[in-house]
Motif scaffolding. Structure first.
Motif, short mmCIF file in Angstrom:
data_model
loop_
_atom_site.label_atom_id
_atom_site.label_comp_id
_atom_site.label_asym_id
_atom_site.label_seq_id
_atom_site.Cartn_x
_atom_site.Cartn_y
_atom_site.Cartn_z
N GLY A 18 56.29 46.83 42.38
CA GLY A 18 56.26 46.76 41.22
C GLY A 18 54.95 46.21 40.82
N ALA A 19 54.54 46.96 39.41
CA ALA A 19 53.48 47.08 38.79
C ALA A 19 53.09 46.52 38.34
N GLU A 22 47.54 49.11 37.68
CA GLU A 22 47.28 50.29 38.43
C GLU A 22 47.16 49.76 39.63
N SER A 23 46.00 48.91 39.97
CA SER A 23 45.87 48.01 40.31
C SER A 23 46.57 48.27 41.99
N GLY A 24 48.02 47.78 40.87
CA GLY A 24 49.10 47.08 42.26
C GLY A 24 50.12 48.68 42.23
N LEU A 25 49.94 49.61 41.94
CA LEU A 25 50.84 51.13 43.01
C LEU A 25 50.18 51.13 44.60
N PRO A 26 51.95 51.90 45.16
CA PRO A 26 50.88 51.96 45.91
C PRO A 26 50.23 52.75 46.46
N GLY A 64 64.76 47.07 26.94
CA GLY A 64 62.89 45.72 27.12
C GLY A 64 63.08 45.36 28.94
N CYS A 65 64.37 45.51 29.57
CA CYS A 65 64.56 45.09 30.69
C CYS A 65 63.40 45.37 31.64
N THR A 66 63.46 46.88 32.01
CA THR A 66 61.85 46.81 32.99
C THR A 66 60.88 46.83 32.08
N ARG A 67 59.88 46.84 32.59
CA ARG A 67 58.80 45.80 31.63
C ARG A 67 57.11 46.30 32.61
N GLN A 68 57.66 46.70 33.62
CA GLN A 68 56.69 46.89 35.20
C GLN A 68 56.81 48.46 35.47
N VAL A 71 58.52 50.92 41.96
CA VAL A 71 58.22 52.08 42.39
C VAL A 71 58.61 52.68 43.28
N PHE A 72 59.75 52.67 43.38
CA PHE A 72 61.00 53.40 44.90
C PHE A 72 60.63 54.16 45.84
N SER A 73 60.74 53.69 47.15
CA SER A 73 60.58 54.95 48.23
C SER A 73 61.84 56.24 48.31
N ALA A 74 61.95 57.42 48.39
CA ALA A 74 63.47 57.69 48.64
C ALA A 74 63.29 58.80 49.22
N ARG A 75 64.20 59.04 50.76
CA ARG A 75 64.31 59.56 51.62
C ARG A 75 65.13 60.69 51.93
#
Ligand SMILES: Nc1nc2c(ncn2[C@@H]2O[C@H](COP(=O)(O)OP(=O)(O)OP(=O)(O)O)[C@@H](O)[C@H]2O)c(=O)[nH]1
Ligand SMILES: [Mg+2]
Length: 211
Positions: A18-19, A22-26, A64-68, A71-75
């Motif tokens: 959760g970023a 931008e520095s918090g992104l994977p 306004g629930c999602t404020r950041q 990122v989710f990883s899916a396979r």
């Protein structure tokens, strides 16, 4: 009930980051698809529907629930791996000015610079139509990459909550939205999972770089 053999199977799906900057992104290691749209349009719900998880992505009745940037990883069972990116909703007046200023530039920065971003799904509530912010977003993403953004990104427009309309109104409503958007519109419902495979088809094509 057993799934039809041609239905997308998600083997694993998990929260990655959760970023708030931008520095918090994977690290940009996996192809990404992002979901954008005004608050409460159903971004997080559509992601849960696609990933076949009821509550992986937090949803809420309160806009306004999602404020950041989450990122989710899916396979998938067939081996395809990607990031699903839940973008903060825009257009919600009650989010304080300071906070709105906080995620406006972050959202734009993400869309401009994320080198692994393959597709953006622009979500529109089937009952509300395409408003100025959606036009602006589509225009922004349609500009040549060299002008605005690091990489070419596919744009797909999805109508959400089609379950709220009687089936007889689906076709005319989607056709009207397509005219407004100047794009093909994919009808979806997170309640009934309508449109799920159609969205997956676009995700696969965008990741593979196919027409
Ligand atoms: N009937 C119906 N309700 C939906 C659908 N998708 C979302 N909702 C409802 O709409 C509300 C908002 O959904 P969210 O997925 O949290 O919306 P969001 O776009 O992520 O909102 P923000 O995070 O605030 O930007 C919730 O109450 C959902 O249950 C749908 O396809 N059909
Ligand atoms: Mg959300």
């Amino acid at each position: 009930m057993a799934k039809a053999s041609n239905e997308t199977r998600v083997a694993t799906a998990e929260f990655t980051a959760g970023a708030t900057a931008e520095s918090g992104l994977p690290p940009p290691a996996l192809a990404e698809v992002a979901f954008a749209g005004r608050s409460n349009v159903g971004k997080s719900s559509l992601m849960n529907s696609l990933l076949g998880r009821r509550n992986l992505v937090r949803t809420s009745n309160t806009p306004g629930c999602t404020r950041q940037i989450n990122v989710f990883s899916a396979r998938l069972a067939d081996g395809l791996a990607c990031h699903f990116v839940d973008l903060p909703g825009y257009g919600y007046a009650k989010v304080s000015k300071t906070e709105a200023r906080g995620w406006g530039p972050m959202l734009e920065g993400y869309l401009r610079s994320r080198t692994t971003l393959r597709a953006v799904f622009v979500l529109v509530d089937v009952r509300r139509g395409v408003l100025q912010e959606e036009r602006d977003l589509i225009d922004f993403l349609s500009r040549p990459p060299t002008v605005q953004r690091a990489v070419p990104t596919r744009i797909y427009v999805c109508a959400t909550k089609v379950d709220k309309l009687p089936v007889s109104q689906h076709k005319p409503a989607l056709a009207a939205l397509a005219r407004e958007a100047g794009f093909e519109v994919i009808g979806t419902s997170a309640e009934t999972h309508f449109g799920r495979e159609e969205v997956w088809t676009r995700i696969r094509k965008a990741i593979a770089g196919e027409a």
